[in-house]
Write a protein that holds these residues in place. Structure first.
Motif, PDB file in Angstrom:
ATOM      1  N   LEU A 161       0.795  -1.228   0.000  1.00 41.70           N
ATOM      2  CA  LEU A 161       0.000   0.000   0.000  1.00 41.70           C
ATOM      3  C   LEU A 161       0.826   1.275   0.000  1.00 41.70           C
ATOM      4  O   LEU A 161       0.321   2.350  -0.290  1.00 41.70           O
ATOM      5  CB  LEU A 161      -0.942  -0.003   1.209  1.00 41.70           C
ATOM      6  N   ASN A 162       2.120   1.187   0.380  1.00 40.14           N
ATOM      7  CA  ASN A 162       2.919   2.402   0.523  1.00 40.14           C
ATOM      8  C   ASN A 162       3.971   2.625  -0.549  1.00 40.14           C
ATOM      9  O   ASN A 162       4.488   3.725  -0.676  1.00 40.14           O
ATOM     10  CB  ASN A 162       3.603   2.412   1.892  1.00 40.14           C
ATOM     11  N   GLY A 163       4.331   1.582  -1.259  1.00 41.06           N
ATOM     12  CA  GLY A 163       5.392   1.747  -2.252  1.00 41.06           C
ATOM     13  C   GLY A 163       5.879   0.398  -2.725  1.00 41.06           C
ATOM     14  O   GLY A 163       5.400  -0.643  -2.274  1.00 41.06           O
ATOM     15  N   LEU A 165       2.828  13.748  -7.301  1.00 43.01           N
ATOM     16  CA  LEU A 165       3.799  12.814  -6.729  1.00 43.01           C
ATOM     17  C   LEU A 165       3.780  12.870  -5.197  1.00 43.01           C
ATOM     18  O   LEU A 165       4.125  11.887  -4.538  1.00 43.01           O
ATOM     19  CB  LEU A 165       5.204  13.109  -7.274  1.00 43.01           C
ATOM     20  N   MET A 208       2.341  10.077  -3.133  1.00 44.96           N
ATOM     21  CA  MET A 208       3.147   8.887  -2.838  1.00 44.96           C
ATOM     22  C   MET A 208       3.932   9.028  -1.553  1.00 44.96           C
ATOM     23  O   MET A 208       4.302   8.045  -0.933  1.00 44.96           O
ATOM     24  CB  MET A 208       4.143   8.661  -3.983  1.00 44.96           C
ATOM     25  N   LYS A 209       4.226  10.267  -1.198  1.00 36.37           N
ATOM     26  CA  LYS A 209       5.090  10.514  -0.033  1.00 36.37           C
ATOM     27  C   LYS A 209       4.318  10.374   1.278  1.00 36.37           C
ATOM     28  O   LYS A 209       4.897  10.278   2.349  1.00 36.37           O
ATOM     29  CB  LYS A 209       5.719  11.907  -0.143  1.00 36.37           C
ATOM     30  N   GLN A 210       3.011  10.369   1.164  1.00 34.18           N
ATOM     31  CA  GLN A 210       2.155  10.256   2.334  1.00 34.18           C
ATOM     32  C   GLN A 210       2.226   8.829   2.893  1.00 34.18           C
ATOM     33  O   GLN A 210       2.342   7.871   2.141  1.00 34.18           O
ATOM     34  CB  GLN A 210       0.745  10.551   1.828  1.00 34.18           C
ATOM     35  N   PHE A 211       2.181   8.720   4.225  1.00 33.58           N
ATOM     36  CA  PHE A 211       2.158   7.381   4.844  1.00 33.58           C
ATOM     37  C   PHE A 211       0.722   6.867   4.883  1.00 33.58           C
ATOM     38  O   PHE A 211      -0.185   7.558   5.343  1.00 33.58           O
ATOM     39  CB  PHE A 211       2.722   7.446   6.270  1.00 33.58           C
ATOM     40  N   PHE A 212       0.532   5.663   4.381  1.00 34.93           N
ATOM     41  CA  PHE A 212      -0.799   5.068   4.440  1.00 34.93           C
ATOM     42  C   PHE A 212      -0.858   4.066   5.576  1.00 34.93           C
ATOM     43  O   PHE A 212      -0.080   3.113   5.620  1.00 34.93           O
ATOM     44  CB  PHE A 212      -1.142   4.409   3.099  1.00 34.93           C
ATOM     45  N   GLU A 213      -1.734   4.308   6.493  1.00 40.07           N
ATOM     46  CA  GLU A 213      -1.925   3.456   7.675  1.00 40.07           C
ATOM     47  C   GLU A 213      -2.339   2.052   7.230  1.00 40.07           C
ATOM     48  O   GLU A 213      -2.857   1.880   6.128  1.00 40.07           O
ATOM     49  CB  GLU A 213      -3.070   4.041   8.530  1.00 40.07           C
ATOM     50  N   PRO A 214      -2.177   1.072   8.113  1.00 45.46           N
ATOM     51  CA  PRO A 214      -2.693  -0.261   7.802  1.00 45.46           C
ATOM     52  C   PRO A 214      -4.154  -0.168   7.354  1.00 45.46           C
ATOM     53  O   PRO A 214      -4.937   0.587   7.930  1.00 45.46           O
ATOM     54  CB  PRO A 214      -2.569  -0.988   9.135  1.00 45.46           C
TER      55      PRO A 214
END
Lengths: 222, 308
Positions: free
Chosen positions: A157-159, A192, A195-201
């Motif tokens: 989900l994050n990268g 872009l 993409m740098k944002q953190f996606f929680e579980p």
């Protein structure tokens, strides 16, 4: 659409062995478009059953019919007589259609003619690719309109993972790395930063992990 | 106050760190683990214990790590997101802390299609960045993912993987930045054979200032034969081997010695790069060569540090 793939003929011939009167039932929607279970495929299977019967001396008759959509009972009701007359229905619909027959005709044997593969689309003639995993809580707004759950082999989900090479997945070089696609698309649309944002579980309970799902449309459902 | 691991102390006191990998046995053979730990005793600051690497069933990384630590070698236990959901991952993090394991490397994990069980279902409830964030939350905020309080928190030094050769660089640097923001305190990189390429990547890393926020340990696979080098080049994702290097190995009379020499040259070169805090050796089931590599690289004896 739901993309299907015909089961191997030998598997189907083996499956119908115990039955004398088989209704081969095509579906006029998704499996027609995905070239797996429309009228053409159903008629072809019927012919094969007859051919095999002639060759092996088996006492089996196959009839063919195709309905608009097997996943809605009203279309199945139109062919109630045909279904009643058969010992078994060999359904060329997706898993939804097959189960719709089983539910509408509780004492009828229903057999799957098609392997339901995924929710996807044609990307070129005769080639289909997955697009959606039905997670129940869409995240495409932050992923540049490309779903990593369906299209990353690890549903990251994050990268990306470290296995991709030249934009191709470690599982198979024919698979595009979903994160490579997401990165390029976010760049192209000037987002872009998404993409740098953190996606929680992720809360997977909106999907299959919340148990068998049912949707009630308020104001419409009785 | 946070109790530091030996590895963390070595890094924080400015020493050039050495870690090396131990592959758990594909059996319940404890003696094999003790033997491998014996090779490492005194030669590494911590031994990484792989977690069903290449998706091949081995003894669990936590159990192996606990046995290695009985032999006096600190461990970095590796944890992938492939085989466990958040319930099992958090449970195992607590269990590992209970067994005295103090360093954790958070990974996505090789896809199951690489191993002997390609029919397996993968989990990926969390990704590696979420796992890093989870461990940090458990340690620093004393909270599980669900927000519930942890009375006795696990003390873990948190590591992650970095991919110097993965393209496009910008994409992977974004990921690295996310790992740091999520709580990664050290990185162990994929194997380096192309020192110049690694140097360019480190320049980009320094440009982002990441080397000041985290410790970067350069990944080294000791070279054994020309054949093994070619196999790696062809089959291992993310590994790029310069053709000149393969040529040099091909023409060597004593491949083993030439491989060692090249390995030492790579170590020497990466040590000089600004921002490299240590090396991480991955001997791929040849753990016995680790002491010679460390010694001949001039990295023995290992520093004795006071652990806070």
């Amino acid at each position: 659409m739901i993309v299907g793939q015909e089961k191997p003929v030998t598997e189907l011939l083996d499956m119908i062995k115990p039955y004398k009167r088989v209704l081969v039932l095509g579906c006029g929607t998704c499996t027609t478009v995905s070239l797996a279970g429309g009228q053409k495929e159903a008629e072809f299977m019927s012919a094969l059953i007859k051919l095999n019967a002639a060759k092996t001396g088996q006492d089996v008759t196959a009839t063919t019919e195709t309905v608009k959509r097997q996943c809605e009972w009203e279309f199945l009701d139109d062919i109630a007589d045909l279904i009643e007359q058969a010992d078994a229905v060999l359904s060329f619909a997706c898993g939804v259609g097959i189960q719709a027959i089983a539910e509408r005709y509780p004492d009828k044997v229903v057999l799957p003619g098609v392997n339901t593969k995924f929710m996807g689309m044609p990307i070129e003639t005769g080639v289909f690719q997955v697009r959606c995993a039905g997670c129940g809580n869409c995240i495409l707004d932050k992923r540049g309109g490309i779903c990593p759950i369906a299209r990353c082999s690890k549903s990251l989900l994050n990268g990306p993972c470290g296995g991709a090479e030249d934009g191709k997945c470690e599982v198979n070089p024919e698979i595009d790395c979903a994160w490579y696609l997401i990165y390029n698309r976010l760049k192209a649309i000037g987002r872009l930063d998404d993409m740098k944002q953190f996606f929680e579980p992720k809360d997977w309970s909106y999907g299959r992990d919340g148990g068998a799902r049912k949707l009630r449309k308020e104001g419409i459902a009785l | 106050m946070t109790a530091l691991s030996h590895l963390q102390s070595v890094l924080e006191q400015g020493h050039f760190a050495v870690t090396a990998e131990i592959g758990p046995p594909m059996s319940a053979n404890v003696n094999l683990i003790r033997q491998k730990a014996g090779y490492y005793n005194g030669y590494v600051d911590a031994a990484n214990i792989t977690d069903n690497q290449s998706a091949v069933v081995c003894m669990s990384s936590i159990a192996t790590a606990a046995i290695v630590q009985q032999e006096g070698v600190e461990t970095v236990f590796q944890m992938t997101c492939r085989d466990r959901n958040r319930i099992a991952l958090q449970s195992d993090i607590l269990g590992a802390a209970g067994l005295g394991l103090k360093n954790l490397l958070c990974l996505s994990g090789d896809h199951q299609s690489f191993g002997n069980d390609p029919q397996a279902k993968n989990v990926y409830d969390l990704d590696s960045i979420q796992l890093i964030h989870t461990v940090k939350g458990m340690r620093d905020d004393k909270r599980f993912i669900n927000g519930k309080e942890i009375k006795t928190e696990p003390q873990v030094f948190i590591g992650a993987a970095a991919h110097p050769f993965a393209q496009p660089t910008e994409l992977y640097l974004i990921s690295m930045g996310k790992k740091i923001a999520a709580g990664a305190q050290f990185f162990q990189t994929q194997a380096i054979f192309d020192v110049e390429g690694f140097g360019n990547w480190m320049k980009a890393v320094r440009g982002m200032g990441y080397h000041k926020q985290t410790y970067i340990l350069a990944g080294i696979i000791p070279i054994k034969t020309a054949r093994s080098l070619k196999i790696m080049n062809d089959t291992v994702a993310g590994i790029r081997i310069p053709p000149d290097l393969i040529k040099r190995m091909d023409s060597a009379d004593n491949q083993e010695e030439e491989g060692m020499r090249i390995t030492l040259e790579i170590i020497e070169a990466v040590r000089k790069i600004d921002g490299v805090a240590g090396i991480h050796l991955m001997p791929v089931s040849s753990e016995q060569i680790t002491p010679a590599v460390v010694e001949r690289a001039g990295l023995y004896p290992r520093p004795q540090v006071e652990v806070q």
